[in-house]
Design an enzyme around this catalytic site. Structure first.
Site: not given
Lengths: 184, 234
Positions: B100, B139, B149, B152, B154
């Site tokens: 991110y 990640y 995870r 995905h 959000h």
């Protein structure tokens, strides 16, 4: 069947912050004030990756929304949005600049005390939780049906207290002084 | 009017597998909040919130981001099957390597100077939306030993009422990490979990350009149970 809720995760600031997020009414509009607070967890520690959203009527108790059974009403204050969004900072602090809402009818047609609906999102929360801000110095709290439905020991957690530049409303997710939360 | 609750679909606030829930869930029972005017209304946020390239996360910088271009599209409906028009969708995500653009994310995967991972758009009159972006990577995170995870995106939605507010995550088909991810598996019902997985959509792919995934989102439906006494008796 609805789509399930999932956590906002730790990086919600990428997608859910706006430069004007905190301003339910335009910055500096005379008569506005800040509601500030701190979001804390079950250890009393700050939640630095949280987000508070607020939704409320304007000072005349109206919503600029077609589903209000009284009809949509243009806000009584220019640029009033009714909606506030504030991420928490490293100390768990958040704030929105707003006006005290007017009284709006409840489900039985009775007038509710001035209130603001609040959503709390954070890493570690699989769903938002919902609470309400009431104003500690508001006499109509005495007759509010929603406040009356909250166990008396927890009622004070819904009262924003007057402060230097408006009101203070801390939110405790768990433990001593746990904020009263609602099921929608 | 009230909005129907969907008790069986959503994850519990306290979920052992996802450790961060332990100190971040209320222990006192939730109190029923009747759906009155504040709850059946909500912010109707429109065009003013959108930047020109908010719907195309691959064109927000000087050069193209690295990774596989994808189109993500679908409809926003309520649980009565009615489209939810002109509602704001916000998305945020990791880059192709699973990192991110955020100061707190410091795992050693490359940052991409041409990818922020932020998107916004409005649904059209039929509830349809569409983004162009990059397929995010998986990640690691610190929840448990060797925790990763699944890829995905959000999603944040308002619907048209305070009761319809939803934040969810869109997953990709056939991800091998599903069985090991406590956030995905916090949703108790298998059918409900499937609703978070997008569908590969060959028809919407763009030849020599982008893959496509379809993801429909369902918000609460309305129940036409009128107030006991509509408005007040003035």
């Amino acid at each position: 069947m609805t789509t399930p809720s999932q956590t906002v995760g730790p990086y919600l600031a990428i997608g859910l912050t706006w430069a004007d997020g905190a301003f339910v009414a335009p910055a500096g509009t005379p008569g506005g004030f800040w509601i500030r607070g701190r979001l804390t967890d079950g250890n009393g520690d700050a939640v630095p990756d949280g987000l508070i959203e607020t939704w409320q009527a304007d000072p005349s108790g109206r919503f600029d929304h077609p589903d209000d059974p009284r009809g949509a009403a243009a806000p009584s204050i220019d640029g009033f949005r009714g909606f506030g969004r504030s991420a928490t900072d490293a100390d768990g602090e958040w704030g929105v600049y707003t006006f005290k809402p007017g009284r709006v009818p409840g489900v039985d047609g009775d007038l509710q005390a001035p209130h603001i609906d609040v959503s709390v999102f954070a890493r570690g929360m699989l769903q938002r939780v919902v609470t309400r801000i009431y104003f500690a110095d508001e006499p109509s709290n005495e007759s509010d049906a929603v406040l009356a439905s909250v166990p008396s020991a927890a009622r004070a957690t819904l009262l924003a207290q007057p402060s230097d530049d408006g009101y203070r409303f801390d939110i405790r997710l768990q433990g001593d002084g746990e904020t009263a939360f609602f099921a929608l | 009017m009230t909005y129907r609750q969907d008790f069986d679909v959503h994850p519990p606030l306290d979920y052992e597998g996802y450790k961060s829930t332990a100190l971040r869930h209320p222990k006192q029972p939730l109190i029923a909040l009747p759906h009155a005017f504040t709850e059946i209304t909500g912010p109707l946020l429109g065009e003013g919130r959108l930047g020109r390239l908010d719907h195309d996360l691959t064109r927000q910088h000087d050069a193209e981001p690295l990774g596989q271009r994808i189109i993500v599209h679908g409809r926003v409906l309520d649980s009565d099957g009615r489209p939810v028009p002109q509602t704001l969708l916000e998305i945020w995500q990791a880059n192709a390597s699973g990192r991110y653009q955020h100061v707190v994310d410091n795992w050693p995967a490359p940052l991409d100077p041409n990818f922020t991972g932020l998107g916004r758009t409005l649904t059209d009159s039929d509830g349809r939306y569409r983004f162009t972006t990059i397929k995010p990577g998986a990640y690691p995170w610190k929840n448990h030993y060797n925790a990763w995870r699944p890829a995905h995106i959000h999603f944040s939605l308002f619907g048209r009422a305070f009761t319809q507010r939803l934040v969810t995550q869109m997953y990709f088909p056939d991800d091998p990490l599903f069985p090991y991810d406590p956030i995905f598996n916090s949703v108790p019902d298998e059918k409900a979990r499937q609703r978070m997985i997008s569908r590969f959509d060959l028809e919407s792919t763009q030849p020599d350009w982008a893959l496509a995934f379809e993801f429909d989102i369902v918000l609460r439906g309305r129940e036409a149970t009128p107030f006991e006494s509509e408005v007040d008796d003035e």
